[in-house]
Scaffold this motif. Sequence first.
Motif, mmCIF file in Angstrom:
data_model
loop_
_atom_site.group_PDB
_atom_site.id
_atom_site.type_symbol
_atom_site.label_atom_id
_atom_site.label_comp_id
_atom_site.label_asym_id
_atom_site.label_seq_id
_atom_site.Cartn_x
_atom_site.Cartn_y
_atom_site.Cartn_z
ATOM 1 N N ASP A 163 0.798 -0.710 0.012
ATOM 2 C CA ASP A 163 0.300 -0.278 -0.413
ATOM 3 C C ASP A 163 0.660 1.295 -0.416
ATOM 4 O OD1 ASP A 163 -1.885 2.628 0.594
ATOM 5 O OD2 ASP A 163 -3.170 1.070 1.956
ATOM 6 N N SER A 190 -0.719 7.205 -1.755
ATOM 7 C CA SER A 190 -1.841 6.940 -1.160
ATOM 8 C C SER A 190 -3.050 8.341 -0.936
ATOM 9 C CB SER A 190 -2.726 5.994 0.035
ATOM 10 O OG SER A 190 -1.799 4.719 -0.322
ATOM 11 N N PRO A 191 -1.978 9.431 -2.053
ATOM 12 C CA PRO A 191 -3.072 10.178 -1.717
ATOM 13 C C PRO A 191 -3.902 11.070 -1.396
ATOM 14 C CG PRO A 191 -2.076 10.198 -3.713
ATOM 15 C CD PRO A 191 -2.390 8.642 -3.552
ATOM 16 N N ASN A 192 -5.005 11.609 -1.289
ATOM 17 C CA ASN A 192 -6.129 12.220 -0.888
ATOM 18 C C ASN A 192 -6.877 12.914 -2.295
ATOM 19 O OD1 ASN A 192 -5.976 11.050 1.706
ATOM 20 N ND2 ASN A 192 -5.540 12.773 2.538
ATOM 21 N N HIS A 245 3.599 11.908 1.065
ATOM 22 C CA HIS A 245 3.049 11.190 -0.205
ATOM 23 C C HIS A 245 4.055 11.335 -0.767
ATOM 24 C CE1 HIS A 245 -1.309 12.815 0.936
ATOM 25 N NE2 HIS A 245 -1.517 11.382 1.731
ATOM 26 N N HIS A 264 -4.319 3.189 -3.050
ATOM 27 C CA HIS A 264 -5.136 2.985 -1.332
ATOM 28 C C HIS A 264 -5.551 5.003 -1.889
ATOM 29 C CE1 HIS A 264 -8.024 1.356 1.082
ATOM 30 N NE2 HIS A 264 -7.592 2.432 2.334
ATOM 31 N N GLY A 302 -7.932 8.535 -1.293
ATOM 32 C CA GLY A 302 -8.695 8.711 -0.485
ATOM 33 C C GLY A 302 -9.383 9.147 -1.352
ATOM 34 N N GLU A 355 -10.414 4.394 -1.472
ATOM 35 C CA GLU A 355 -11.526 4.113 -0.432
ATOM 36 C C GLU A 355 -12.717 3.612 -0.726
ATOM 37 O OE1 GLU A 355 -10.852 6.657 3.169
ATOM 38 O OE2 GLU A 355 -8.717 6.650 3.004
ATOM 39 N N TYR A 358 -12.285 5.871 8.011
ATOM 40 C CA TYR A 358 -11.796 5.090 7.225
ATOM 41 C C TYR A 358 -11.230 4.010 7.744
ATOM 42 C CZ TYR A 358 -6.731 6.397 6.837
ATOM 43 O OH TYR A 358 -5.429 6.334 6.131
ATOM 44 N N ASP A 384 -10.679 -0.111 6.318
ATOM 45 C CA ASP A 384 -9.243 -0.627 6.340
ATOM 46 C C ASP A 384 -9.410 -1.799 6.917
ATOM 47 O OD1 ASP A 384 -6.905 0.576 4.938
ATOM 48 O OD2 ASP A 384 -6.701 1.893 6.755
ATOM 49 N N TYR A 390 2.525 -1.933 4.542
ATOM 50 C CA TYR A 390 0.959 -0.042 4.580
ATOM 51 C C TYR A 390 2.570 1.090 5.223
ATOM 52 C CZ TYR A 390 -3.491 -2.830 5.195
ATOM 53 O OH TYR A 390 -4.011 -3.930 4.958
ATOM 54 N N VAL A 423 2.863 4.043 5.028
ATOM 55 C CA VAL A 423 2.297 5.295 5.515
ATOM 56 C C VAL A 423 2.976 6.379 6.928
ATOM 57 C CG1 VAL A 423 -0.120 5.912 6.499
ATOM 58 C CG2 VAL A 423 0.082 3.825 4.981
ATOM 59 N N GLN A 471 0.065 7.777 11.657
ATOM 60 C CA GLN A 471 -1.088 6.820 11.827
ATOM 61 C C GLN A 471 -0.779 4.905 12.397
ATOM 62 O OE1 GLN A 471 -3.227 6.203 8.300
ATOM 63 N NE2 GLN A 471 -2.492 8.535 7.625
ATOM 64 N N HIS A 508 -3.564 3.787 14.399
ATOM 65 C CA HIS A 508 -4.938 3.378 13.464
ATOM 66 C C HIS A 508 -4.226 2.408 13.130
ATOM 67 C CE1 HIS A 508 -7.364 3.240 9.861
ATOM 68 N NE2 HIS A 508 -6.504 2.693 9.041
ATOM 69 N N PHE A 509 -2.744 1.872 12.261
ATOM 70 C CA PHE A 509 -2.939 0.550 12.146
ATOM 71 C C PHE A 509 -3.238 -0.419 12.991
ATOM 72 C CE2 PHE A 509 -1.964 3.147 8.017
ATOM 73 C CZ PHE A 509 -2.355 2.771 7.944
HETATM 74 N N1 ARG Z 1 -5.232 8.000 2.049
HETATM 75 C C1 ARG Z 1 -4.196 8.683 3.303
HETATM 76 C C2 ARG Z 1 -3.553 9.624 3.595
HETATM 77 O O1 ARG Z 1 -3.429 11.016 2.794
HETATM 78 C C3 ARG Z 1 -3.485 7.498 3.496
HETATM 79 C C4 ARG Z 1 -3.837 6.441 3.129
HETATM 80 C C5 ARG Z 1 -2.335 4.792 3.085
HETATM 81 N N2 ARG Z 1 -3.099 3.903 3.195
HETATM 82 C C6 ARG Z 1 -4.674 3.093 4.048
HETATM 83 N N3 ARG Z 1 -4.969 1.702 3.490
HETATM 84 N N4 ARG Z 1 -5.269 3.242 5.173
HETATM 85 O O2 ARG Z 1 -3.010 9.991 4.781
#
Ligand code: ARG
Length: 559
Positions: A112, A115-117, A126, A152, A154, A251, A301, A305, A323, A325, A329, A332-333
């Motif tokens: 993973d 994964s930008p938004n 990112h 992934h 956002g 997502e 979120y 996941d 992942y 990231v 985070q 979160h993971f």
């Molecule tokens: N889009 C998220 C961000 O910019 C990162 C996602 C990472 N991947 C995941 N599976 N949560 O913070």
Amino acid sequence: MLESYISSILAEKLSLSKEEISSLLEIPPNPGLGDLAFPVFSLAKIERKAPHLIAKEVAEKMTGGPVRAVATGGYVNFFFDRSFFAVKALEEAMKPDFGKEDLGKGKRVIIDMSSPNIAKPFGIGHLRSTMIGNALYHAYKALGYDAVRVNHLGDWGTQFGKQIVAYKRWGDEVKIAQNPIKSYLELYVRFHEEAENNPELEEEARAWFKKLEDGDEEARSLWQRFIQESLKEFKRMYERLHVDFDYYMGESFYNDKMDAVVRELREKGLLEESEGAQVVSLDDRDMPPCIILKSDGSTIYATRDLATAIYRHDVLKGDLLLYVVGAEQSLHFKQVFAVLEKMGREWAKVCIHVPFGLMRFAGKKMSTRKGRVVFLEEVLDEAVERAREIIEEKNPSLPDKERVAEAVGIGAIIFGDLKNNRIHEVDFSLEEALNFDGETGPYVQYTYARTQSVLEKAGEVPTGITEGKSLTRDVAWELLKEILGFPKALKLTVERNEPSVLARYLLNLAKVYNRFYHQERILSEEEEERKVKLALTQITGRILKESLEILGLQTPSKI
Ligand code: ARG
């Protein structure tokens, strides 16, 4: 090779396995102390003896072979008989698959990364995720894994309700056409500013998100538009970075896969109510509860996941799920993986968060909410521009200057990131990253170009080496040993998910090669000697090129 020779012999004589010994072997801080060192402290613990006594015993067991063993304190230092090993070692390094292994055969690793938004700028975080993920992808592949890159995106969440409201109220088509992401960001910032005095806006945003969830045509088409425009920008960046993806699965891809997760959590009695929300308690693991459904019933979120991990394991058949990231985070993971475990997914242990620290450009960090961001493309442009100036000054007649400036400028950024232990925070200085004499991408790229110009000047391909006398001289022997370290550097990179291992190895290899280049006359009159030196040059060049490519840098043959 030297390492595996020593570990095989020691494994026969000691109560440790070859692998254990190999992982203990060290390279002494200076060559005068030997070619390899074996610290005996763990052995001393097992045998309950003083380390210096054990070291002496081990050294005595090694007498008579082509390796001289010397006990020094708690270490056994090994000196190899150079003329015995040199030609064999060189031959091994000349094999085309040197360093490659099939450790990962039959194993699929899903990465993973990036994964930008949507409707937000592509941030420095990112960028780090993209480059670390890309490097890991190539490193895993080099070791025979079936590696898969997933973006992934956002592309779902209540913020799209806000985005739609802001667009409908204040959107300016002319501005959007000029710079969509920047305009959407401004709109988003304005939403938050205005919502402070006008709480109705929040209500409106919730209503629009609901419409989006229910498939309302206008909401869907605006959302689609945000995605398309953002992707266009992101892909321009990926092209410049030479990064590809096997899947873009954002997502929203999991929208129809979350009911099953929520149902399963409920059936297994894992859901409980907390302040109106549905959560999984993680008290037993000293973590705050993982929220699954907000009080209005919408997923978040973490819910996505959970569905994502299950999909990647069950459908994409991932044996290892990485992942890449940011460290912010981590909790979160941890929570997501803990919930998977509670659901009885034993494979939760193959989910690995690969965190990294914050990177600042000249002291600035990012915050999209407030609109204080560094736009990555501007950073890339500036690096390329400065690389162009340096090239113009140093080598104005270079052919293909534009392409080289792009490779060097972007290479400087990538390497400047990857050479740091990923968890460290990086205060990035462009000046430093572009220094051709520093610990930089351009330095390694330049060294690669140097190997190519030596080979071009020689105009011959070194083969059939039989005589290794010149390899026994200090600097050539040092270079040969450094070359032999390549397989281990690659393996450690993958074992630790740490591209900096490979980057630091490259810096060392480049340094030793440059010393060799300055101290030795490579194009010697003496044929055997010339062959050996060209072979060292060729192998160095090949490792530099392959490894730079693993890290994501381009390798122009002239700079
Ligand atoms: N889009 C998220 C961000 O910019 C990162 C996602 C990472 N991947 C995941 N599976 N949560 O913070």
